[in-house]
Scaffold this motif. Structure first.
Motif, PDB file in Angstrom:
ATOM      1  N   TYR A   4      57.734  28.691  49.651  1.00  0.00           N
ATOM      2  CA  TYR A   4      56.449  28.515  50.342  1.00  0.00           C
ATOM      3  C   TYR A   4      55.694  28.112  51.192  1.00  0.00           C
ATOM      4  O   TYR A   4      54.919  29.092  51.360  1.00  0.00           O
ATOM      5  N   HIS A  56      57.940  33.394  49.911  1.00  0.00           N
ATOM      6  CA  HIS A  56      57.432  34.221  48.713  1.00  0.00           C
ATOM      7  C   HIS A  56      56.356  35.359  49.144  1.00  0.00           C
ATOM      8  O   HIS A  56      56.508  35.871  47.716  1.00  0.00           O
ATOM      9  N   ASP A  63      58.488  38.191  48.297  1.00  0.00           N
ATOM     10  CA  ASP A  63      58.694  38.994  46.994  1.00  0.00           C
ATOM     11  C   ASP A  63      57.976  39.568  45.817  1.00  0.00           C
ATOM     12  O   ASP A  63      57.191  39.130  45.664  1.00  0.00           O
ATOM     13  N   ARG A  76      58.756  41.202  43.436  1.00  0.00           N
ATOM     14  CA  ARG A  76      58.705  40.537  42.159  1.00  0.00           C
ATOM     15  C   ARG A  76      58.216  39.553  41.293  1.00  0.00           C
ATOM     16  O   ARG A  76      57.523  39.691  39.564  1.00  0.00           O
ATOM     17  N   ASP A  77      57.485  39.199  41.933  1.00  0.00           N
ATOM     18  CA  ASP A  77      56.948  37.455  41.566  1.00  0.00           C
ATOM     19  C   ASP A  77      55.313  37.384  42.044  1.00  0.00           C
ATOM     20  O   ASP A  77      55.300  36.691  43.016  1.00  0.00           O
ATOM     21  N   GLU A  78      54.093  38.584  41.786  1.00  0.00           N
ATOM     22  CA  GLU A  78      53.244  38.578  42.053  1.00  0.00           C
ATOM     23  C   GLU A  78      52.660  36.702  42.673  1.00  0.00           C
ATOM     24  O   GLU A  78      51.891  35.740  43.028  1.00  0.00           O
ATOM     25  N   LYS A  79      52.790  35.844  41.376  1.00  0.00           N
ATOM     26  CA  LYS A  79      52.528  34.359  41.022  1.00  0.00           C
ATOM     27  C   LYS A  79      52.740  33.715  42.156  1.00  0.00           C
ATOM     28  O   LYS A  79      52.255  32.699  43.020  1.00  0.00           O
ATOM     29  N   LYS A  80      54.589  34.224  42.055  1.00  0.00           N
ATOM     30  CA  LYS A  80      55.182  33.325  43.834  1.00  0.00           C
ATOM     31  C   LYS A  80      54.415  33.573  45.150  1.00  0.00           C
ATOM     32  O   LYS A  80      54.405  32.548  45.395  1.00  0.00           O
ATOM     33  N   GLN A 131      54.088  26.583  40.632  1.00  0.00           N
ATOM     34  CA  GLN A 131      53.874  26.970  40.013  1.00  0.00           C
ATOM     35  C   GLN A 131      52.801  27.387  39.742  1.00  0.00           C
ATOM     36  O   GLN A 131      52.804  28.392  39.576  1.00  0.00           O
TER      37      GLN A 131
END
Length: 274
Positions: free
Chosen positions: A190, A195, A198, A200-204, A247
């Protein structure tokens, strides 16, 4: 950052989970000499085979399994240069340590209490402060007392000491998670923006952008955005910590999350035996 090393080549520091041995190399040199079987000199090491060096360090590391085998010691925050420092640790640093998991999962409650207390004191926790420390640790997480002890002993005690006693301005950052432990190195992907690519995981990705931008603000300006200095400015104040949830990306200011460590560990060289 030590005054005798510092030459002005940097203006501020981000110290992420710093870790130090509890004893100096001079105190451990005789053990290394025994395992190596030769004088502890640069020439001896240069002439030794890779196999011999690996075997020697493996034995040496096993002998000092309860903390760092090698590294700068003693740690003394008074020796640091007057440079602004952003200190960081994860809340649950070493829950994943194999020995800690074994102890925390013991079914024999009496033996479990004994082995956790014995090991914690061997690692440097004050014997007379153990019950107070355990009470505080169990309030955080009663299921991982040994894992917390390892993380507190190896890293968080030094972070707290530096935060209180380094000559320069200090700020404190603590990484957390909502549904799982925040372990050692969990923040790296982070904080360096890995990330953000990435998809595939917009939240990350969003959490990574928030943390990366926040740390960059300290790098550029010398003051973390929205975070008061760690040290209490008056008797009525408390030490202030920025808790960053890896998270959710949520940042919250919390008072004194490391306060339980100060009475639990020696934080002067005389008591540490130097």
């Amino acid at each position: 950052m030590r005054k005798d090393h510092y030459r002005g080549s940097f203006r501020r520091v981000v110290a992420m989970s710093p870790c130090y041995p509890r004893h100096s190399f001079q105190q451990r040199k005789g053990t290394l000499r025994t395992f190596f079987g030769k004088p502890i000199t640069r020439r001896s090491f240069e002439k030794a085979s890779d196999k011999r060096l690996r075997r020697t360090f493996k034995m040496f590391r096993t002998r000092y399994i309860l903390d760092m085998a090698l590294g700068p010691a003693p740690f003394d925050p008074d020796e640091l240069a007057d440079v602004p420092v952003l200190l960081a640790s994860t809340r649950d640093e070493f829950y994943h340590d194999i020995g800690g998991k074994w102890a925390d999962n013991l079914r024999d409650s009496a033996f479990k209490r004994w082995i956790i207390k014995k090991t914690s004191i061997l690692m440097g926790l004050r014997k007379e402060s153990y019950d107070l420390w355990k009470y505080a640790a169990d309030k955080i997480d009663p299921e991982h007392t040994m894992g917390r002890s390892i993380g507190d002993t190896q890293i968080r005690r030094w972070v707290a000491w530096a935060g209180d006693s380094a000559p320069g301005d200090t700020w404190m950052l603590e990484f957390t998670k909502s549904t799982k432990p925040a372990l050692h190195c969990d923040e790296l992907r982070y904080i360096f923006g890995v990330h953000t690519v990435d998809i595939r995981d917009e939240k990350k990705a969003e959490t990574s952008r928030i943390l990366n931008d926040w740390v960059q603000s300290f790098i550029k300006t010398g003051e973390p955005k929205g975070l008061p200095q760690y040290r209490a400015q008056s008797e009525d104040d408390s030490r202030t910590v920025m808790c960053f949830n890896l998270q959710t990306g949520e940042c919250t200011l919390e008072p004194g999350t490391l306060d339980y460590l100060y009475p639990a560990y020696p934080m002067d060289l005389d008591e540490m035996g130097f």
